[in-house]
Design an enzyme around this catalytic site. Structure first.
Site, PDB file in Angstrom:
ATOM      1  N   SER A   1      82.532  20.823  53.314  1.00  0.00           N
ATOM      2  CA  SER A   1      83.281  21.810  52.307  1.00  0.00           C
ATOM      3  C   SER A   1      82.986  23.210  52.324  1.00  0.00           C
ATOM      4  CB  SER A   1      83.161  21.221  50.969  1.00  0.00           C
ATOM      5  OG  SER A   1      83.774  19.729  50.862  1.00  0.00           O
TER       6      SER A   1
ATOM      7  N   GLU B   1      80.728  11.013  60.567  1.00  0.00           N
ATOM      8  CA  GLU B   1      81.868  10.113  60.803  1.00  0.00           C
ATOM      9  C   GLU B   1      81.510   8.948  61.616  1.00  0.00           C
ATOM     10  OE1 GLU B   1      84.781  12.660  60.396  1.00  0.00           O
ATOM     11  OE2 GLU B   1      84.413  13.243  58.396  1.00  0.00           O
TER      12      GLU B   1
ATOM     13  N   HIS C   1      78.192  13.288  64.608  1.00  0.00           N
ATOM     14  CA  HIS C   1      78.786  13.543  63.209  1.00  0.00           C
ATOM     15  C   HIS C   1      78.724  12.292  62.426  1.00  0.00           C
ATOM     16  CE1 HIS C   1      81.925  14.299  60.644  1.00  0.00           C
ATOM     17  NE2 HIS C   1      81.977  15.679  60.812  1.00  0.00           N
TER      18      HIS C   1
ATOM     19  N   GLY D   1      84.393  16.933  53.278  1.00  0.00           N
ATOM     20  CA  GLY D   1      85.416  16.707  52.822  1.00  0.00           C
ATOM     21  C   GLY D   1      85.806  16.344  51.567  1.00  0.00           C
TER      22      GLY D   1
HETATM   23  C1  PEP Z   1      82.902  18.077  59.004  1.00  0.00           C
HETATM   24  O1  PEP Z   1      83.483  17.275  58.973  1.00  0.00           O
HETATM   25  O2  PEP Z   1      82.066  18.597  60.111  1.00  0.00           O
HETATM   26  C2  PEP Z   1      83.035  19.028  57.945  1.00  0.00           C
HETATM   27  C3  PEP Z   1      82.122  19.820  57.592  1.00  0.00           C
HETATM   28  O3  PEP Z   1      84.306  18.562  56.949  1.00  0.00           O
HETATM   29  P1  PEP Z   1      84.590  19.567  55.689  1.00  0.00           P
HETATM   30  O4  PEP Z   1      84.341  21.061  56.072  1.00  0.00           O
HETATM   31  O5  PEP Z   1      86.057  19.310  55.853  1.00  0.00           O
HETATM   32  O6  PEP Z   1      83.795  19.066  54.787  1.00  0.00           O
END
Ligand code: PEP
Length: 273
Positions: free
Chosen positions: A214, A98, A96, A174
């Site tokens: 998102s 992050e 991921h 996000g």
């Molecule tokens: C994610 O972190 O895998 C993700 C898709 O987050 P979001 O849907 O909040 O953008």
């Protein structure tokens, strides 16, 4: 076999009690989810056993958000792939953005995690995606290609058959910004071609490739209608049962049925700061 998957990445959100309540809400709503759509939830590590209990007997599968790059031993704070498999996880999210950004995960680390996940029967949901500046500099294809080649190209075709890929443009995670369905489809088709060139047409055709960034009820339908987008990896919107279920219904339901679920801004490209 290519599958329709909607996976919820809860990240570091919810207490165990809140997570169990959310899981129970999802179980109660499963009759509204088309039978060919596979729901996956990825709660924090400490929730896995309780959430696993809450979803037992339902069609919802359990995923971890990460695993260690070592099989066992003196690695304080880490959780091994065999521990996750042992408590009923079927999937593990790897790579991921992050994890790459904040915890310095490299391709070398991810190769080790991938091998351990597969050895222990976990299906990796392998995340790839470019940063905002890389997209603006038109380097997104190169970035995604390197992420795929460095971590997946050492697998056997049999192993590759167990990997789910998630394309997540980092600028869309996000942020409320979402890749247009054209932007997402273009990269998904590119990823499928990379897999075909390395592992053969059949494995590429069977590979499930999710979009993340998102994704929400208001845009899932358009994204999921693209030929190479097989579903979504959902962050924020997976924390509200109604939104997560509405996303899972986006393969089939009409626009009218989406009324009343929370939406968000549409696209577009990020601008330079
Ligand atoms: C994610 O972190 O895998 C993700 C898709 O987050 P979001 O849907 O909040 O953008």
């Amino acid at each position: 076999m290519r599958r329709k998957i909607v996976a919820g990445n809860w990240k570091m959100n919810t207490t165990v009690a809140e997570g169990v309540a959310l899981a129970k809400e999802l179980v109660a709503a499963m009759s509204q989810v088309p039978s060919d759509v596979n729901l996956v939830v990825a709660p924090p590590f400490v929730h896995l056993t309780s959430v696993g209990e809450a979803i037992k007997g339902s069609k919802i599968a359990l995923s971890a958000q990460n695993c260690a790059d070592q099989p066992k031993g003196a690695f304080t704070g880490e959780v091994a792939a065999n521990m996750l498999a042992g408590i009923g996880c079927q999937y593990v999210i790897l790579g991921h953005s992050e994890r790459r950004q904040y915890y310095g995960e490299t391709s070398a680390t991810l190769v080790a995690k991938m091998a351990l996940a597969l050895e222990n029967g976990l299906q990796p949901i392998y995340c790839v995606g470019e940063m905002k500046d890389e997209r603006l500099d038109n380097k997104h294809f190169d970035v995604v290609k390197a992420q795929i080649e460095e971590v997946l190209f050492g697998l056997t075709p049999e192993q590759m058959g167990h990997v789910v890929i998630a394309y997540e443009p980092v600028w869309a995670i996000g942020t409320g910004l979402t890749a247009t369905s054209e932007q997402a489809e273009e990269i998904h088709a590119f990823i499928r071609k990379l897999i075909a060139d390395k592992f053969g047409k059949q494995i590429a055709e069977d590979c499930t490739i999710l979009y993340g960034g998102s994704c929400k009820p208001s845009n899932a339908k358009e994204l999921f209608a693209c030929p190479d987008i097989d579903g979504g990896l959902i962050g924020g919107a997976s924390l509200k049962a109604a939104d997560f279920i509405a996303i899972a219904q986006s393969y089939t339901i009409s626009d009218d049925a989406l009324d009343g679920v929370s939406g968000g801004s549409k696209i577009i490209m990020p601008a330079r700061d």
